[in-house]
Design a protein around this motif. Structure first.
Motif, PDB file in Angstrom:
ATOM      1  N   ASP A 136     -11.580  48.174  84.967  1.00  0.00           N
ATOM      2  CA  ASP A 136     -12.190  46.974  85.557  1.00  0.00           C
ATOM      3  C   ASP A 136     -12.687  45.948  84.534  1.00  0.00           C
ATOM      4  OD1 ASP A 136     -14.164  48.613  84.556  1.00  0.00           O
ATOM      5  OD2 ASP A 136     -15.489  48.464  86.292  1.00  0.00           O
ATOM      6  N   ASP A 137     -12.594  46.237  83.253  1.00  0.00           N
ATOM      7  CA  ASP A 137     -13.233  45.371  82.260  1.00  0.00           C
ATOM      8  C   ASP A 137     -12.620  43.970  82.185  1.00  0.00           C
ATOM      9  OD1 ASP A 137     -15.197  47.242  81.287  1.00  0.00           O
ATOM     10  OD2 ASP A 137     -13.563  48.303  80.304  1.00  0.00           O
ATOM     11  N   HIS A 165     -15.660  50.980  74.509  1.00  0.00           N
ATOM     12  CA  HIS A 165     -15.611  49.536  74.268  1.00  0.00           C
ATOM     13  C   HIS A 165     -15.535  49.240  72.772  1.00  0.00           C
ATOM     14  CE1 HIS A 165     -16.631  47.568  78.292  1.00  0.00           C
ATOM     15  NE2 HIS A 165     -16.355  48.834  78.547  1.00  0.00           N
ATOM     16  N   PRO A 184     -10.859  48.641  77.929  1.00  0.00           N
ATOM     17  CA  PRO A 184     -11.198  50.053  77.768  1.00  0.00           C
ATOM     18  C   PRO A 184     -11.068  50.810  79.088  1.00  0.00           C
ATOM     19  CG  PRO A 184     -12.929  48.644  76.837  1.00  0.00           C
ATOM     20  CD  PRO A 184     -11.997  47.752  77.598  1.00  0.00           C
ATOM     21  N   HIS A 185     -11.542  50.207  80.175  1.00  0.00           N
ATOM     22  CA  HIS A 185     -11.569  50.845  81.501  1.00  0.00           C
ATOM     23  C   HIS A 185     -10.859  49.944  82.507  1.00  0.00           C
ATOM     24  CE1 HIS A 185     -15.337  52.220  79.358  1.00  0.00           C
ATOM     25  NE2 HIS A 185     -14.623  53.314  79.497  1.00  0.00           N
TER      26      HIS A 185
END
Ligand SMILES: [Zn+2]
Length: 255
Positions: free
Chosen positions: A26-27, A135, A23-24
């Motif tokens: 760094d996930d 998420h 989703p972002h």
């Protein structure tokens, strides 16, 4: 019966190409860097897909949203280099924005049909108490895309139908697969800390200590039945499902 075994699906670590949808920016590192480093070292092609631009990833408001998105993009490339990522695909949805699951699914179907990975990895959208819409939407979009990539009626403009055999969810409360990441622990922490806009702050010592505690807990719960004396390691946990388990398959929860 283990349906994945019956279908002859390879173990996660034996995949030759993986698409990791986050989703972002760094996930993927937080959820699975240790496993991805191991897969990369074994010769697996690791393709990252990042759904949002990460513009809302700071509560401090020290940077303008556009500037933060730019900073996080550079951090993502640097962290990916530590993991061994071979390709980045960015979908550019607004972080925390009002986009729909179907829109993400459509984009992902095109990616999956183009690259035909052995396994697709993402966050578990069915983790209880997960409240972040990005998420939940990303995990559900990935599951639907994995299911529909082989369906020629759906998304006809997104490439030729391509079967995707399995999916692996990280940040899951229902793990069925564990990977020993002890030897990659330092690299995992480094890849996370590389997202400096998120983690290079006074909370890092506490957070990195918590991540170590959590990864050790996962390791111990994995080993407790087979080797209870072995408790000095780190592991990542996944819920790995055959694509067939992603529809009308109540026992998937317990597999
Ligand atoms: Zn996230």
């Amino acid at each position: 019966m283990d349906i994945r075994q019956a279908l002859g699906l390879p173990h996660l670590l034996d995949a030759k190409r993986i698409v990791c949808v986050q989703p972002h920016p760094d996930d993927n590192e937080v959820g699975a860097a240790g496993t991805l480093i191991e897969m990369s070292k074994r010769g697996c092609e690791v393709i990252y897909v990042t759904v949002t631009d990460g513009r809302a990833g700071s509560e401090m408001q020290t940077a303008e949203p556009q500037e933060l998105a730019h900073i996080r993009r550079q951090e993502m490339f640097r962290a990916g280099a530590i993991v061994g990522v071979t390709k980045h695909i960015e979908l550019g949805f607004p972080d925390g924005g009002d986009y729909r699951v179907h829109q993400v699914t459509e984009r992902l179907v095109a990616v999956l049909r183009q690259y035909a990975p052995d396994v697709v990895m993402t966050v578990d959208p069915w983790m209880p108490y997960e409240a972040h819409p990005d998420h939940i939407k990303t995990g559900k979009a990935v599951a639907a895309a994995v299911l529909f990539a082989s369906n020629g009626v759906l998304f006809p403009m997104s490439g030729a139908p391509t079967p995707i055999p399995q999916v692996a969810f990280y940040a899951t409360s229902y793990p069925n697969t564990y990977v020993d990441i002890t030897s990659h622990w330092d690299e995992k922490l480094e890849s996370i800390h590389t997202h400096a806009s998120q983690f290079d702050n006074p909370e890092w010592p506490m957070l990195s200590g918590y991540l170590a505690y959590q990864a050790n807990e996962v390791y111990r719960s994995w080993k407790k039945d087979t080797d209870p004396e072995d408790f000095a390691g780190y592991a990542e946990a996944f819920k790995v499902l055959a694509t067939k388990q992603l529809h009308f398959f109540p026992s998937a929860l317990y597999s």
